[in-house]
Design a protein around this motif. Sequence first.
Motif, mmCIF file in Angstrom:
data_model
loop_
_atom_site.group_PDB
_atom_site.id
_atom_site.type_symbol
_atom_site.label_atom_id
_atom_site.label_comp_id
_atom_site.label_asym_id
_atom_site.label_seq_id
_atom_site.Cartn_x
_atom_site.Cartn_y
_atom_site.Cartn_z
ATOM 1 N N ALA A 278 39.770 7.671 41.835
ATOM 2 C CA ALA A 278 40.995 6.910 41.629
ATOM 3 C C ALA A 278 40.953 5.621 42.451
ATOM 4 N N PRO A 279 41.558 4.539 41.952
ATOM 5 C CA PRO A 279 41.553 3.273 42.715
ATOM 6 C C PRO A 279 42.380 3.405 43.983
ATOM 7 N N PRO A 280 42.076 2.605 45.004
ATOM 8 C CA PRO A 280 42.837 2.679 46.260
ATOM 9 C C PRO A 280 44.258 2.142 46.096
ATOM 10 N N VAL A 281 45.091 2.450 47.075
ATOM 11 C CA VAL A 281 46.484 1.997 47.046
ATOM 12 C C VAL A 281 46.526 0.492 47.304
ATOM 13 N N LYS A 282 47.287 -0.222 46.475
ATOM 14 C CA LYS A 282 47.437 -1.671 46.639
ATOM 15 C C LYS A 282 48.547 -1.942 47.647
ATOM 16 N N GLU A 283 48.189 -2.611 48.707
ATOM 17 C CA GLU A 283 49.150 -2.926 49.747
ATOM 18 C C GLU A 283 49.877 -4.239 49.427
ATOM 19 N N ASP A 284 51.143 -4.298 49.814
ATOM 20 C CA ASP A 284 51.959 -5.501 49.632
ATOM 21 C C ASP A 284 51.462 -6.594 50.577
ATOM 22 N N PRO A 285 51.201 -7.811 50.068
ATOM 23 C CA PRO A 285 50.727 -8.879 50.960
ATOM 24 C C PRO A 285 51.686 -9.160 52.104
ATOM 25 N N ARG A 286 53.014 -9.065 51.843
ATOM 26 C CA ARG A 286 53.974 -9.314 52.921
ATOM 27 C C ARG A 286 53.866 -8.246 54.013
ATOM 28 N N ARG A 293 47.888 -7.705 65.337
ATOM 29 C CA ARG A 293 46.470 -7.480 65.569
ATOM 30 C C ARG A 293 46.236 -7.123 67.026
ATOM 31 N N ARG A 294 45.378 -6.126 67.231
ATOM 32 C CA ARG A 294 44.931 -5.749 68.547
ATOM 33 C C ARG A 294 43.405 -5.642 68.536
ATOM 34 N N GLU A 295 42.820 -5.351 69.684
ATOM 35 C CA GLU A 295 41.360 -5.237 69.741
ATOM 36 C C GLU A 295 40.845 -4.080 68.913
ATOM 37 N N TRP A 296 41.582 -3.036 68.840
ATOM 38 C CA TRP A 296 41.131 -1.853 68.115
ATOM 39 C C TRP A 296 41.566 -1.862 66.648
ATOM 40 N N GLY A 297 42.379 -2.850 66.195
ATOM 41 C CA GLY A 297 42.762 -2.917 64.798
ATOM 42 C C GLY A 297 44.141 -3.506 64.603
ATOM 43 N N LEU A 298 44.788 -3.164 63.454
ATOM 44 C CA LEU A 298 46.111 -3.655 63.090
ATOM 45 C C LEU A 298 47.092 -2.507 63.119
ATOM 46 N N PHE A 299 48.354 -2.814 63.494
ATOM 47 C CA PHE A 299 49.388 -1.791 63.449
ATOM 48 C C PHE A 299 50.702 -2.476 63.094
ATOM 49 N N GLY A 300 51.617 -1.668 62.555
ATOM 50 C CA GLY A 300 52.925 -2.194 62.167
ATOM 51 C C GLY A 300 53.822 -1.094 61.663
ATOM 52 N N LYS A 301 55.029 -1.460 61.278
ATOM 53 C CA LYS A 301 56.027 -0.511 60.802
ATOM 54 C C LYS A 301 55.756 -0.149 59.349
ATOM 55 N N ASN A 302 55.959 1.126 59.024
ATOM 56 C CA ASN A 302 55.752 1.583 57.652
ATOM 57 C C ASN A 302 56.950 1.163 56.812
ATOM 58 N N THR A 303 56.751 0.177 55.937
ATOM 59 C CA THR A 303 57.826 -0.323 55.072
ATOM 60 C C THR A 303 57.781 0.273 53.672
ATOM 61 N N ARG A 304 56.875 1.184 53.424
ATOM 62 C CA ARG A 304 56.769 1.772 52.084
ATOM 63 C C ARG A 304 57.746 2.909 51.945
ATOM 64 N N SER A 305 57.985 3.305 50.690
ATOM 65 C CA SER A 305 58.916 4.406 50.416
ATOM 66 C C SER A 305 58.303 5.773 50.687
ATOM 67 N N GLN A 306 56.959 5.876 50.730
ATOM 68 C CA GLN A 306 56.286 7.142 51.003
ATOM 69 C C GLN A 306 56.018 7.281 52.492
ATOM 70 N N ARG A 307 55.739 8.487 52.880
ATOM 71 C CA ARG A 307 55.362 8.742 54.260
ATOM 72 C C ARG A 307 53.899 8.361 54.488
ATOM 73 N N ARG A 308 53.560 8.335 55.759
ATOM 74 C CA ARG A 308 52.181 7.999 56.073
ATOM 75 C C ARG A 308 51.227 9.088 55.546
ATOM 76 N N ASN A 309 50.067 8.647 55.031
ATOM 77 C CA ASN A 309 49.011 9.536 54.518
ATOM 78 C C ASN A 309 49.493 10.417 53.371
ATOM 79 N N GLN A 310 50.570 10.018 52.698
ATOM 80 C CA GLN A 310 51.053 10.772 51.546
ATOM 81 C C GLN A 310 50.218 10.392 50.321
ATOM 82 N N VAL A 311 49.801 11.397 49.551
ATOM 83 C CA VAL A 311 48.965 11.171 48.379
ATOM 84 C C VAL A 311 49.795 10.542 47.272
ATOM 85 N N GLU A 312 49.269 9.515 46.658
ATOM 86 C CA GLU A 312 49.921 8.846 45.541
ATOM 87 C C GLU A 312 48.998 8.841 44.333
ATOM 88 N N ASP A 313 49.606 8.915 43.177
ATOM 89 C CA ASP A 313 48.846 8.827 41.929
ATOM 90 C C ASP A 313 48.643 7.357 41.623
#
Length: 392
Positions: A278-286, A293-313
């Motif tokens: 299945a294709p990956p989840v398309k993230e909103d550009p906004r 940005r941090r040295e170890w990566g990116l982090f931010g608030k979850n603005t999506r309607s699903q929970r984190r790591n929730q499987v989507e079709d």
Amino acid sequence: MAQRRGAPLWTVKHEDMKELRCMTWTSKGTAEILVAGEQDKMFVVDVNKGEVTKQIPTDHHYKIMRRSRHICAATTGSAVHILDPLTFRISKEWTAHAATISDMDAQHDFIVTCGLSPRQQGYIMYDPLVNVFDLKQMVSMPPVPFPSGAAYVRMHPRMSTTSIVVSQSGQMHVVDLMNPNTSTVKQANHLYMNMIDIAPSGEAIALADADCQIHLWGPQGSLHFAELANPVEFASAEQHIPPIPWSDDAPLSSIGMPYYREQLLSAWPKEEIYEVGAPPVKEDPRYLESLQRREWGLFGKNTRSQRRNQVEDTRKLDKEERLLNKPKFLSEQARSASHAPAGTPAPEDLVPGPKQLVAPIQLESQKNAVSPIYRHVEIQYSRFGIDDWDFK
């Protein structure tokens, strides 16, 4: 008890069965065999039950047994014993050769033997005579001359007075015991003979040589082994596959494929076909712009309607985005253009192209027989009639 063809029916084990060498039927119409060898006991085995029914002590060791009127047994030395088929006692003893007996056969009223005798030089050689014994009169008969040295002998199963004598060099004599001076001579072109046997029908002779090969002699086209038997099933000749000249120009069709008699495992039914990749989840550009940005990566608030790591079709979402957009009428396009803000493209530019009108790509197993571009399109009409339809 095995049920497969060619497998043993019974396996008889006994602690005293160590050096068995010969066996024969006890008498006609019974299911018992007499087993003997280089040991001090003989055994009577019931072939129907598969067990030893009697143990008979003996002072002699035997290596060949044949059954005719009586049980004829050749000892490991130079004697032939005539055994009673009921009591298994020795009724007659006959010294056949000076050194040892190499082969013996009994048929109807006769016993024929061939063996070895010592010479003056100190070694033993095959006797140039085949000794004959009459079971009916219990007397010795004149021997049959065989100058080449008799190594093996067999009685003909159909001709009661005919015997076949063979030397180790392959010379074969067919002799009538009643008239031993006349014989038919044959020559088997083999180096060293190890064994000879004749079929119960008398039509085939099998010769075994030192090269572990069996040579079958008999009439071609009408060969029968048993008196009352079905035709013999021979193994089909092995077909040699010609070598394939493998090169860049060799076609793949030159490689043979096997014939399958049952369905292969790779032929899965349609209800067991699953979608993978299945294709990956398309993230909103906004949403991506709002990440820190941090040295170890990116982090931010979850603005999506699903929970984190929730499987989507994601395949279903991709289909919804690429669904067929119904074109608007000219009156609807003008109305939408009047309410659109400044800088909005012209209505004709908003009409989806042919590629956008096609249904989303699906798996091969889920596609219909007719391609979407050739399906029937239903036209809807407005109150302004046909002039309101945008044919572009």
